[in-house]
Design an enzyme around this catalytic site. Structure first.
Site, PDB file in Angstrom:
ATOM      1  CE  LYS A  10      -3.888  -2.536   2.127  1.00  0.00           C
ATOM      2  NZ  LYS A  10      -5.160  -2.163   3.157  1.00  0.00           N
ATOM      3  CG  HIS A 116      -5.438  -6.157   0.206  1.00  0.00           C
ATOM      4  ND1 HIS A 116      -6.949  -6.181   0.364  1.00  0.00           N
ATOM      5  CD2 HIS A 116      -5.859  -6.949  -0.906  1.00  0.00           C
ATOM      6  CE1 HIS A 116      -7.933  -6.566   0.186  1.00  0.00           C
ATOM      7  NE2 HIS A 116      -6.822  -7.453  -1.364  1.00  0.00           N
ATOM      8  CD  GLU A 127      -8.771  -8.237  -3.295  1.00  0.00           C
ATOM      9  OE1 GLU A 127      -9.429  -7.836  -2.595  1.00  0.00           O
ATOM     10  OE2 GLU A 127      -7.705  -9.440  -3.143  1.00  0.00           O
TER      11      GLU A 127
HETATM   12  P1  CMP Z   1      -7.656  -4.453   3.806  1.00  0.00           P
HETATM   13  O1  CMP Z   1      -6.943  -5.720   3.913  1.00  0.00           O
HETATM   14  O2  CMP Z   1      -6.348  -4.080   2.472  1.00  0.00           O
HETATM   15  O3  CMP Z   1      -8.832  -4.747   3.660  1.00  0.00           O
HETATM   16  C1  CMP Z   1      -9.856  -3.710   3.613  1.00  0.00           C
HETATM   17  C2  CMP Z   1      -8.863  -2.307   4.648  1.00  0.00           C
HETATM   18  O4  CMP Z   1     -10.064  -1.165   4.813  1.00  0.00           O
HETATM   19  C3  CMP Z   1      -8.109  -2.818   5.632  1.00  0.00           C
HETATM   20  O5  CMP Z   1      -7.167  -3.320   4.812  1.00  0.00           O
HETATM   21  C4  CMP Z   1      -7.634  -1.883   6.151  1.00  0.00           C
HETATM   22  O6  CMP Z   1      -6.952  -1.059   5.156  1.00  0.00           O
HETATM   23  C5  CMP Z   1      -8.880  -0.659   6.084  1.00  0.00           C
HETATM   24  N1  CMP Z   1      -9.994  -1.019   6.996  1.00  0.00           N
HETATM   25  C6  CMP Z   1     -10.375  -1.852   7.779  1.00  0.00           C
HETATM   26  N2  CMP Z   1     -11.034  -1.559   8.819  1.00  0.00           N
HETATM   27  C7  CMP Z   1     -10.808  -0.212   9.281  1.00  0.00           C
HETATM   28  C8  CMP Z   1     -11.438   0.977   9.687  1.00  0.00           C
HETATM   29  N3  CMP Z   1     -11.890   0.580  11.180  1.00  0.00           N
HETATM   30  N4  CMP Z   1     -11.237   2.026  10.313  1.00  0.00           N
HETATM   31  C9  CMP Z   1     -10.337   2.266   9.145  1.00  0.00           C
HETATM   32  N5  CMP Z   1      -9.779   1.521   8.128  1.00  0.00           N
HETATM   33  C10 CMP Z   1     -10.239   0.484   7.862  1.00  0.00           C
END
Ligand code: CMP
Length: 138
Positions: A10, A116, A127
């Protein structure tokens, strides 16, 4: 059984210069890097990628963050790639991530969490197809 998963290094991790270190962790854990590229995406493209989270309160902030700088999408392969990558990444919130995981070492917050990884086979297929064409995976 050999399996493919999808990952993104990221914008926070790329900005901090952790790309090489994270790729090294991934290879050390036994993943084969099938495809990798560096690019920046628009907010609209980030919204398409994260469409399953559209109703979440953090959706706008997340998609602004994901379009804030270069990212490295990856396709990775090994036995049990999907669960094994999620184990290597650690908990979504780095404060809860186990010692030695990528997020524990390189992530700053629950949103800016360095990496991610797909959560299931169907998600991985969507994806991978979102970022890579078939000829890039041959
Ligand atoms: P990722 O695994 O990419 O999947 C969704 C993304 O949303 C996660 O990683 C975080 O970057 C983001 N995310 C998940 N939960 C929260 C939260 N409570 N607040 C802000 N960002 C979040």
């Amino acid at each position: 059984m050999s399996e493919r998963t999808f990952s993104i290094i990221k914008p926070d991790a790329v900005r901090k210069g952790y790309t090489g270190a994270i790729l090294a962790e991934i290879e050390k854990a036994g993943f084969k890097i099938i495809a990798v590229k560096r690019l920046s995406i628009s907010k609209q493209q980030a919204e398409g990628f994260y469409h399953v989270h559209a109703a979440r309160p953090f959706f706008s902030s997340l998609t602004t963050f994901m379009s804030s700088g270069p990212i490295f999408p990856l396709v990775l392969e090994k036995d049990n790639a999907i669960p094994d990558l999620r184990k290597l990444m650690g908990a979504t919130n780095p404060a809860n991530a186990e010692e030695g995981t990528i997020r524990k070492q390189y992530a700053g917050s629950i949103e800016e969490n360095a990496i991610h990884g797909s959560d299931a086979a169907e998600t991985a297929a969507f994806e991978i197809g979102y970022f890579f064409a078939g000829y890039e995976l041959a």
